[in-house]
Design an enzyme around this catalytic site. Structure first.
Site, PDB file in Angstrom:
ATOM      1  N   LYS A  18       0.837  -1.212   0.000  1.00 61.05           N
ATOM      2  CA  LYS A  18       0.000   0.000   0.000  1.00 61.05           C
ATOM      3  C   LYS A  18       0.868   1.256   0.000  1.00 61.05           C
ATOM      4  O   LYS A  18       0.632   2.187  -0.763  1.00 61.05           O
ATOM      5  CB  LYS A  18      -0.896  -0.006   1.256  1.00 61.05           C
ATOM      6  N   ASN A  19       1.869   1.283   0.851  1.00 61.75           N
ATOM      7  CA  ASN A  19       2.660   2.504   0.996  1.00 61.75           C
ATOM      8  C   ASN A  19       3.604   2.754  -0.176  1.00 61.75           C
ATOM      9  O   ASN A  19       4.198   3.818  -0.267  1.00 61.75           O
ATOM     10  CB  ASN A  19       3.452   2.486   2.313  1.00 61.75           C
ATOM     11  N   CYS A 113      -5.217   8.075   9.461  1.00 66.43           N
ATOM     12  CA  CYS A 113      -5.345   7.317  10.706  1.00 66.43           C
ATOM     13  C   CYS A 113      -5.268   8.229  11.927  1.00 66.43           C
ATOM     14  O   CYS A 113      -4.541   9.223  11.931  1.00 66.43           O
ATOM     15  CB  CYS A 113      -4.203   6.309  10.792  1.00 66.43           C
ATOM     16  N   ARG A 118       0.028  14.403  13.080  1.00 64.60           N
ATOM     17  CA  ARG A 118       0.418  14.240  11.683  1.00 64.60           C
ATOM     18  C   ARG A 118       0.396  15.555  10.912  1.00 64.60           C
ATOM     19  O   ARG A 118      -0.388  15.735   9.968  1.00 64.60           O
ATOM     20  CB  ARG A 118      -0.448  13.184  10.992  1.00 64.60           C
ATOM     21  N   ASP A 302       4.591   0.968  11.794  1.00 56.78           N
ATOM     22  CA  ASP A 302       3.396   0.286  11.285  1.00 56.78           C
ATOM     23  C   ASP A 302       3.297  -1.164  11.756  1.00 56.78           C
ATOM     24  O   ASP A 302       2.306  -1.831  11.474  1.00 56.78           O
ATOM     25  CB  ASP A 302       3.378   0.324   9.749  1.00 56.78           C
ATOM     26  N   ARG A 394      -8.497  -0.477   4.901  1.00 62.24           N
ATOM     27  CA  ARG A 394      -7.656   0.551   4.279  1.00 62.24           C
ATOM     28  C   ARG A 394      -6.323  -0.029   3.820  1.00 62.24           C
ATOM     29  O   ARG A 394      -5.752   0.429   2.837  1.00 62.24           O
ATOM     30  CB  ARG A 394      -7.376   1.679   5.286  1.00 62.24           C
TER      31      ARG A 394
END
Ligand code: UD1
Length: 416
Positions: A18-19, A113, A118, A302, A394
């Site tokens: 995903k990243n 998230c 952030r 993560d 997600r």
């Protein structure tokens, strides 16, 4: 709904990361030609990003073989819709490429998230160093890139997103840009590879200094993103916490070392060969002395929640320090309700291993914390109900199906 107690056993292929995919999708708009992302994972965040690209005027379509095609010749809109920007934080990645193509962009402060404040100050500072004029009007950022130029960007902290954003903003500028104190995550190397495949001249990704030689134009490309090291780590944890045995295909074993080293410390036996990784869990896990999350190549934030779930059932006491995000312990209260013994003090959590966990109705508060609750449920006695699984979607494509294939008793249910 997870019925705990089954061993996780079997072989599974890991999806693309995903990243890696999210910034690559953003970079796809840097060319007018068609881009094909092969093996693109069907994730909520990917769908949201694809939706965003469509709103900007791009054509974006899933192919039958699981590729996603993007064609941006009609890119005309530089304003990113407020609701989607708030839904996924990765919308911020579009700032660099939109500026690169259209020399102006409007975006709201992004969401994502619930794991900390952030901020995006490093992204904005990086873009300002490239001559972008940014004005903030009640949370909406107006970016004027008419006077953009290459330059030296120094990041006060090696932010993954800021590094990627500046790379994408600089690739079409006339001259050489350097990013100092760049993040070194493997996903950044993947972005470099993709941009170079499109005709970019980027080097240094994976080190603290990235050099971007501007080019006039980028062309179309077909690219397979790297495997997901966090999804892979989560599956290793599923085997570890249930005393199981798992073989993962499509892993880059080198990227897995921060995670596999910790699991080995806990008594798991790990073997790897080319792109395959094999884990055999002991009957009872031991603790690791300390785990500190750090930017790569440190332990990835993560994976913190999932490793914490595993450490709940280990023999002894584990110390976990979260250095990357300031409030990433949202999973602790639910783990404790399931019988874990975790105390949190600021950025530190002390986990005292227990012999058993018990199933409870719990609630995912963020993506990885949600995955951690599923892991705990796999090992707990009785039934665990995890609410809010859309957050898990997600970043994991139908996690319940993957786990079911590996022997778990797990169902997705519509709850009243
Ligand atoms: C990316 C990953 C995310 C991972 C994180 C850290 C993607 C899509 N997401 O997120 O899964 O958890 O890296 O490995 O790739 N910060 C600032 N100012 C900024 C930017 C960041 O202070 O402008 C802070 C953040 O609040 C955080 C830390 O820097 O405390 C790390 O953030 P960053 O590396 O930017 O993470 P993301 O790119 O958001």
């Amino acid at each position: 709904m997870v019925h705990g107690g089954e061993c996780i056993q079997g072989t599974v292929r890991v999806d693309s990361a995903k990243n890696a995919v999210l910034p690559i999708l953003a970079a796809a708009i840097l060319t007018e030609e068609k881009v094909l992302i092969r093996d693109c994972p069907r994730l909520r965040d990917v769908d949201a990003m694809a939706g965003m690209l469509k709103m900007l005027g791009c054509e974006c379509a899933w192919q039958q073989d699981g590729s996603l095609s993007i064609e941006s010749s009609a890119l005309h809109n530089w304003e990113m819709p407020d609701d989607i920007s708030k839904e996924i934080r990765s919308s911020i990645f579009l700032l660099g490429p939109i500026l690169g193509r259209l020399r102006r962009a409007t975006v709201s402060y992004p969401g994502g998230c619930e794991i900390g404040i952030r901020p995006i100050d490093l992204h904005l500072k990086g873009l300002r160093a490239l001559g972008v004029r940014i004005t903030d009007d009640e949370g909406i950022l107006y970016c004027d890139g008419r006077n953009m130029h290459p330059g030296d960007v120094y990041l006060d902290y090696p932010s993954v997103g800021a590094t990627e954003n500046v790379m994408m903003a600089a690739v079409l500028l006339d001259g050489v840009t350097y990013i100092h104190n760049a993040a070194r995550e493997p996903e950044i190397e993947d972005l470099q590879q993709f941009m170079n495949l499109m005709g970019g001249r980027v080097r240094g990704a994976g080190t603290q200094l990235i050099e971007i030689q501007g080019v006039k134009k980028l062309h179309g490309a077909a690219f397979t993103p790297m495997p997901d090291r966090i999804a892979a780590g989560t599956l290793l944890c599923a085997a570890a916490i249930t005393g199981g045995e798992i073989t993962l295909q499509n892993v880059r074993t080198w990227d897995m070392i921060p995670i596999s080293a910790k699991l080995a410390e806990m008594g798991c036996r790990l073997y790897d060969e080319e792109d395959t990784m094999h884990l055999i869990a002991p009957r009872r896990l031991s603790t690791f002395s300390e785990m500190q999350t750090q930017p790569h190549p440190g332990f990835p934030t993560d994976m913190q929640a999932q490793m914490m779930a595993v450490s709940c059932l280990a023999r002894g006491t584990s110390v976990i320090v979260e250095n990357v995000f300031e409030s990433r312990f949202g999973h602790v209260s639910d783990l404790n309700r399931m019988g874990a013994r975790i105390r949190v003090n600021g950025r530190m959590a002390v986990v005292q291993g227990v012999e058993r966990l018990v199933g409870k109705r719990v609630c995912a508060r963020d993506l990885r914390g949600g995955a951690a609750l599923v892991l705990a449920g796999l090992a707990a006695e009785g039934e665990t109900i995890v609410e809010n699984v859309h957050l898990i979607d997600r970043g994991y494509a139908a996690l319940e199906n993957t786990l079911k294939k590996l022997g778990a008793r797990i169902e997705r249910a519509a709850l009243k």
